[in-house]
Write an enzyme that holds these catalytic residues in place. Structure first.
Site, mmCIF file in Angstrom:
data_model
loop_
_atom_site.group_PDB
_atom_site.id
_atom_site.type_symbol
_atom_site.label_atom_id
_atom_site.label_comp_id
_atom_site.label_asym_id
_atom_site.label_seq_id
_atom_site.Cartn_x
_atom_site.Cartn_y
_atom_site.Cartn_z
ATOM 1 N N GLU A 62 0.818 -1.205 0.000
ATOM 2 C CA GLU A 62 0.000 0.000 0.000
ATOM 3 C C GLU A 62 0.861 1.269 0.000
ATOM 4 O O GLU A 62 0.539 2.252 -0.676
ATOM 5 C CB GLU A 62 -0.918 0.026 1.229
ATOM 6 C CG GLU A 62 -2.013 -1.033 1.245
ATOM 7 C CD GLU A 62 -1.549 -2.374 1.826
ATOM 8 O OE1 GLU A 62 -0.325 -2.591 1.975
ATOM 9 O OE2 GLU A 62 -2.419 -3.218 2.122
ATOM 10 N N LYS A 80 23.939 0.233 0.023
ATOM 11 C CA LYS A 80 23.376 -0.936 0.711
ATOM 12 C C LYS A 80 23.508 -0.824 2.221
ATOM 13 O O LYS A 80 24.538 -0.407 2.732
ATOM 14 C CB LYS A 80 24.099 -2.191 0.268
ATOM 15 C CG LYS A 80 23.887 -2.444 -1.178
ATOM 16 C CD LYS A 80 23.413 -3.842 -1.432
ATOM 17 C CE LYS A 80 22.952 -3.900 -2.862
ATOM 18 N NZ LYS A 80 21.949 -4.878 -3.105
ATOM 19 N N ASP A 115 26.911 -12.889 -15.578
ATOM 20 C CA ASP A 115 26.834 -11.654 -14.784
ATOM 21 C C ASP A 115 27.011 -11.937 -13.299
ATOM 22 O O ASP A 115 26.371 -12.834 -12.761
ATOM 23 C CB ASP A 115 25.449 -11.014 -14.965
ATOM 24 C CG ASP A 115 25.268 -10.383 -16.341
ATOM 25 O OD1 ASP A 115 26.240 -9.818 -16.858
ATOM 26 O OD2 ASP A 115 24.148 -10.450 -16.871
ATOM 27 N N GLU A 152 28.702 -7.481 -2.961
ATOM 28 C CA GLU A 152 27.810 -7.303 -1.806
ATOM 29 C C GLU A 152 27.720 -8.561 -0.945
ATOM 30 O O GLU A 152 27.210 -8.511 0.174
ATOM 31 C CB GLU A 152 26.437 -6.820 -2.246
ATOM 32 C CG GLU A 152 25.545 -7.887 -2.804
ATOM 33 C CD GLU A 152 24.244 -7.329 -3.352
ATOM 34 O OE1 GLU A 152 24.280 -6.365 -4.113
ATOM 35 O OE2 GLU A 152 23.196 -7.884 -3.014
ATOM 36 N N HIS A 161 30.292 -9.491 -15.850
ATOM 37 C CA HIS A 161 29.939 -8.082 -15.689
ATOM 38 C C HIS A 161 29.646 -7.793 -14.223
ATOM 39 O O HIS A 161 28.986 -8.574 -13.548
ATOM 40 C CB HIS A 161 28.712 -7.740 -16.541
ATOM 41 C CG HIS A 161 28.082 -6.447 -16.164
ATOM 42 N ND1 HIS A 161 28.682 -5.236 -16.422
ATOM 43 C CD2 HIS A 161 26.934 -6.157 -15.502
ATOM 44 C CE1 HIS A 161 27.920 -4.267 -15.948
ATOM 45 N NE2 HIS A 161 26.857 -4.798 -15.378
ATOM 46 N N CYS A 217 28.588 -4.289 -11.772
ATOM 47 C CA CYS A 217 28.300 -2.869 -11.962
ATOM 48 C C CYS A 217 28.438 -2.068 -10.680
ATOM 49 O O CYS A 217 27.457 -1.724 -10.065
ATOM 50 C CB CYS A 217 26.925 -2.667 -12.560
ATOM 51 S SG CYS A 217 25.689 -3.794 -11.969
ATOM 52 N N HIS A 264 22.422 5.098 -16.074
ATOM 53 C CA HIS A 264 21.420 5.479 -15.075
ATOM 54 C C HIS A 264 20.735 6.793 -15.420
ATOM 55 O O HIS A 264 19.763 7.171 -14.789
ATOM 56 C CB HIS A 264 22.058 5.573 -13.687
ATOM 57 C CG HIS A 264 22.673 4.276 -13.279
ATOM 58 N ND1 HIS A 264 23.971 3.952 -13.578
ATOM 59 C CD2 HIS A 264 22.172 3.211 -12.631
ATOM 60 C CE1 HIS A 264 24.231 2.745 -13.125
ATOM 61 N NE2 HIS A 264 23.159 2.270 -12.547
ATOM 62 N N CYS A 276 26.231 -0.597 -17.820
ATOM 63 C CA CYS A 276 25.335 -1.651 -17.338
ATOM 64 C C CYS A 276 24.279 -1.912 -18.414
ATOM 65 O O CYS A 276 24.345 -1.330 -19.499
ATOM 66 C CB CYS A 276 24.696 -1.211 -16.014
ATOM 67 S SG CYS A 276 23.872 -2.557 -15.122
HETATM 68 N N1 GLN Z 1 22.827 -8.582 -18.224
HETATM 69 C C1 GLN Z 1 22.136 -7.771 -17.272
HETATM 70 C C2 GLN Z 1 21.514 -6.594 -17.992
HETATM 71 O O1 GLN Z 1 22.079 -6.152 -18.964
HETATM 72 C C3 GLN Z 1 23.050 -7.258 -16.196
HETATM 73 C C4 GLN Z 1 22.311 -6.469 -15.154
HETATM 74 C C5 GLN Z 1 23.143 -6.026 -13.965
HETATM 75 O O2 GLN Z 1 24.334 -5.909 -14.026
HETATM 76 N N2 GLN Z 1 22.525 -5.744 -12.844
HETATM 77 O O3 GLN Z 1 20.486 -6.075 -17.580
HETATM 78 ZN ZN ZN Z 2 25.362 -3.911 -14.299
#
Ligand code: GLN
Ligand code: ZN
Length: 762
Positions: A17, A112, A600, A606, A642, A644, A695, A727
């Protein structure tokens, strides 16, 4: 009898909610009064549920319109000067501006919360940061709770943790210097609460569970000496890891009680209970606030019994930490498999468990014999269920040998074979995997899930999206293509849904940040892959183009990290089981002719334990899990990974140990600063430093990306460099993606030209 209390309750609401109200408010669809009413109603409901469960002291101030740290910033009047809010009382709109930014000011940073998936808003400090009691929300909520006849225990982030989790926005300045200015404001808040008749205040100091530098540790006594006479009794709460190394210091602190996390660090109970000061309460965090399994209540009861005999009424019972990190009520899961459901406890079930232990302490073990037996049956059932244990998986794990964790050839040999096969230009261009998840994609998926779109029609719709993505990438001139991930709702859920050993809830939402919630999968049993998960899609995408198509997988650490995991075996074992499934997928992709495969691991960092002394063990098994996925392929198959984020410095050796042929990372926001660390460390394999920030909707000019590539070229050998965004692009819109990628390809071409002319001149 023991007092039972709660450290915090999920705030978003069983039906999300708060999320819905927030988003409607931000969109201008409802006014502030309506938002406040939803919040008030949720608080009331949550308090009532806690009281019904038998909680003696309910938390107040655990509610937040966005985040508890930001709420503290508002209460303490510590809005960063850059917003220009000085002099005014904190308003809700100012609060949201700090969280979400506005035209002329970026939002405050978000990061985080310890090792959870919850994100808090990072306080910004300068030498000039000043504090004053600046909002009435907490005091109003206390009144609200008291009007409902509840014993309210306000919750504050303690002064040490508040400062520790913030960031200095000025050089030559240590935020600890602000403590003397901050303490009088805390004092004033406590005194005000005292005036409202509050008896107990919970001061959360989870920073104590980190490796706290000595000057911070020293400041603890000073801080609490100053707050001791403010009025209310203080319960200093620690969680997420052991604080045993501070036991003597904490026992001597002028506070009325301590809370310790006995789920993460059960050995603390004996250490604290011994010679425990007789003027203090000890709050035992005995029910897991971070996971969703029913407790082995008999064991928990036996564990707290000696402490109860020693401390009597001074022993309090609570969940290990705030229940913010678990969903609200498992009873809502009407579609979940009954057997699995019987193993689960969400927030309200956890409070019920607490009440049973309390009853046992009050009335004796006999009084709860029936409850213990019932729970015992559940626990035993889970232990022995054939749905959990798969001999095939166990045997495969046991039979692994060192070779399975190592690629047969060195990177130098592999990259030579890959270059010969792929024939890519210098500075090869690629993207991270996803392309825009358009409204059309989401609609098709929703219709398919509702049964309004046939499976074949849905798949054809997704194939259409793949065709579109391939066409666009070819038009832009990228070198290594991706299929775009249209068919994936979420990079973990997509795989979890196809693996055995995973369960999914309908309503198991947990707040991630602000109004964003996630529904983590539940890994309940041995993980197995019944059939290929991605091969058909990737092979289809490859059939559309002569250029290499990158297979796209999520790595084992990320799948583990973003799920609720089993508590009956080490995380490392679960990670290896997932890794075996991904390894099979990697090999199937290879067999289908896919030459480049990306695994990935955005959550690799984390997963780091809170205390440095535990890092090596984690990094070791996490890297082994990754290598188990990636090592079953031939030299000429290129493995990418990858990640990020930008904080690599302290884990670079572990990243290198993954031995991926190519790593793509985030660097554009830090202006390539991070690459310096890669240079100093002599990172051995290929690197794709992100050249633009996905972003933001902004389309960076080609020259800008070229400048970043020049910077990268200065620290990384040019033949090692890849060109790619930071990303995935799933949150962006096609027009901006297209233009940004065109510019990116142009920047790569310019780099190639430049190198050609330099060569000629030599
Ligand atoms: N392969 C994923 C994407 O391109 C990787 C996402 C990520 O790094 N959080 O969305
Ligand atoms: Zn990423």
């Amino acid at each position: 009898m023991a007092v039972i209390h709660n450290l915090g309750f999920p705030r978003i609401g069983a039906g999300r909610e708060l999320k819905k109200a927030l988003e409607r408010y931000w969109a201008g669809e409802i006014g502030q009064e309506a938002l406040l009413a939803v919040a008030r109603q949720l608080r009331g409901q949550h308090w009532q549920r806690q009281r019904q469960a038998g909680i003696d002291l309910v938390p107040v101030g655990d509610f937040a319109y966005y985040d508890q740290m930001l709420t503290m910033t508002a209460l303490l009047g510590a809005a960063p000067a850059r917003f220009g809010f000085a002099g005014a009382r904190s308003s809700l709109d100012q609060y949201f501006t700090m969280a979400r930014g506005r035209e002329d000011q970026p939002a405050m940073e978000m990061t985080k919360w310890f090792d959870t998936n919850y994100h808090y808003i990072v306080p910004e400090f300068t030498r000039l940061t000043d504090f004053s009691v600046n909002s009435d929300w907490l005091f109003d909520e206390v009144d609200e709770a008291r009007t409902q006849g509840l014993a309210a225990k306000p919750v504050l982030i303690g002064p040490l943790t508040y400062l520790y989790l913030g960031k200095e926005k000025q050089t030559d300045f240590n935020r600890l210097e602000l403590l003397p200015r901050l303490l009088p404001v805390y004092h004033e808040i406590l005194a005000k609460l005292n005036g409202q008749g509050v008896q107990w205040v919970q001061m959360d100091e989870p920073a104590l569970a980190l490796d706290l530098p000595p000057e911070w540790r020293a400041a603890l006594s000073e801080a609490y000496e100053q707050l001791a006479d403010a009025g209310p009794k203080l319960l200093l709460a620690t969680y997420f890891a052991s604080v045993a190394e501070h036991a003597a210091l904490l026992k001597a602190l002028p506070v009325a009680g301590l809370h310790i996390d006995l789920v993460r660090a059960p050995e603390q109970l004996a250490i604290f209970a011994q010679d425990y000061p007789d003027d203090k309460v000890l709050s035992a965090g005995i029910i897991d606030g971070r996971n969703i399994w029913r407790s082995d209540l008999g064991r928990v009861f036996q564990a707290v019994l000696p402490a109860y005999e020693a401390l009597g009424c001074r022993l309090w019972l609570a969940p290990s930490c705030s229940l913010l990190h678990v969903p609200i009520d498992v009873e809502l899961e009407t579609e979940l498999d009954g057997e699995i459901k019987s193993w689960l406890a969400f927030a309200v079930q956890k409070l019920d468990e607490l009440a049973i232990i309390d009853k046992g302490l009050r009335l004796g073990a006999e009084a709860i014999a029936a409850e213990l037996r019932a729970q015992e049956r559940v626990v035993e059932h889970r232990r022995s269920s054939p749905r959990i244990h798969k001999a095939t998986v166990r045997t495969r794990l046991e039979q692994l040998s060192d070779e399975d964790f190592r690629r047969p050839s060195s990177f130098a040999d592999r990259i030579a074979a890959q270059r010969a096969r792929l024939k890519l230009p210098a500075f090869p261009t690629t993207t991270i995997g996803s392309f825009p998840q358009t409204e059309a994609i989401r609609k098709a998926r929703a219709a398919y899930k509702r049964g309004q779109l046939s499976e074949e029609a849905y798949r054809e719709k997704m194939r259409e999206e793949i065709r579109l993505a391939v066409e666009k990438q070819e038009a832009v001139g990228l070198d290594v293509l991706v299929h775009g991930e249209a068919e994936r709702n979420d990079m973990v859920e997509y795989f979890g849904e196809q693996l055995e050993g995973f369960a999914f809830t309908r309503h198991g939402w947990v707040q991630s940040y602000g109004s964003r919630c996630v529904k983590p999968p539940i890994i309940f049993g041995d993980v197995e892959r019944p059939r290929p998960m991605t091969v058909e899609w990737i092979a289809y995408a490859q059939s559309l183009t002569p250029r290499p198509m990158k297979g796209m997988l999520t790595g084992p650490v990320t799948i583990l990290q973003w799920s609720f995991v089993r508590d009956d075996q080490p995380r490392a074992t679960t990670a290896l089981q997932i890794a075996l499934a991904i390894r099979d997928e990697v090999r199937d992709l290879e067999r289908a002719g896919i030459a480049v495969i990306q695994i990935d691991e955005p959550a690799f960092r984390e997963g780091l334990p809170l205390k440095r002394k535990n890092w090596d063990e984690y990094l070791d098994w996490a890297a082994r899990a990754f290598r188990l996925c990636s090592s079953g392929v031939r030299d000429e198959t290129q493995i990418h990974t990858h990640m990020c984020y930008a904080e690599f410095n302290d884990i670079l050796p572990a990243i290198a140990a993954l031995d991926a042929d190519v790593i793509t990372i985030e660097t554009s926001r830090s202006d390539m600063e991070l690459l310096e660390a890669f240079r100093a460390f002599r990172y051995p394999n290929d690197i794709g430093p992100g050249v633009y920030d996905i972003h933001s909707p902004r389309v960076p000019a080609s020259g800008e990306m070229r400048d970043l590539l020049e910077k990268a070229r200065a620290v990384v050998a040019p033949e090692r460099l890849w060109v790619n965004p930071d990303c995935g692009l799933k949150t962006r819109a096609w027009p901006e993606v297209q233009r940004a990628l065109e510019n990116m390809v142009e920047a790569a071409k310019a780099m190639r030209e430049r190198d050609k002319t330099t060569e000629c001149r030599i």
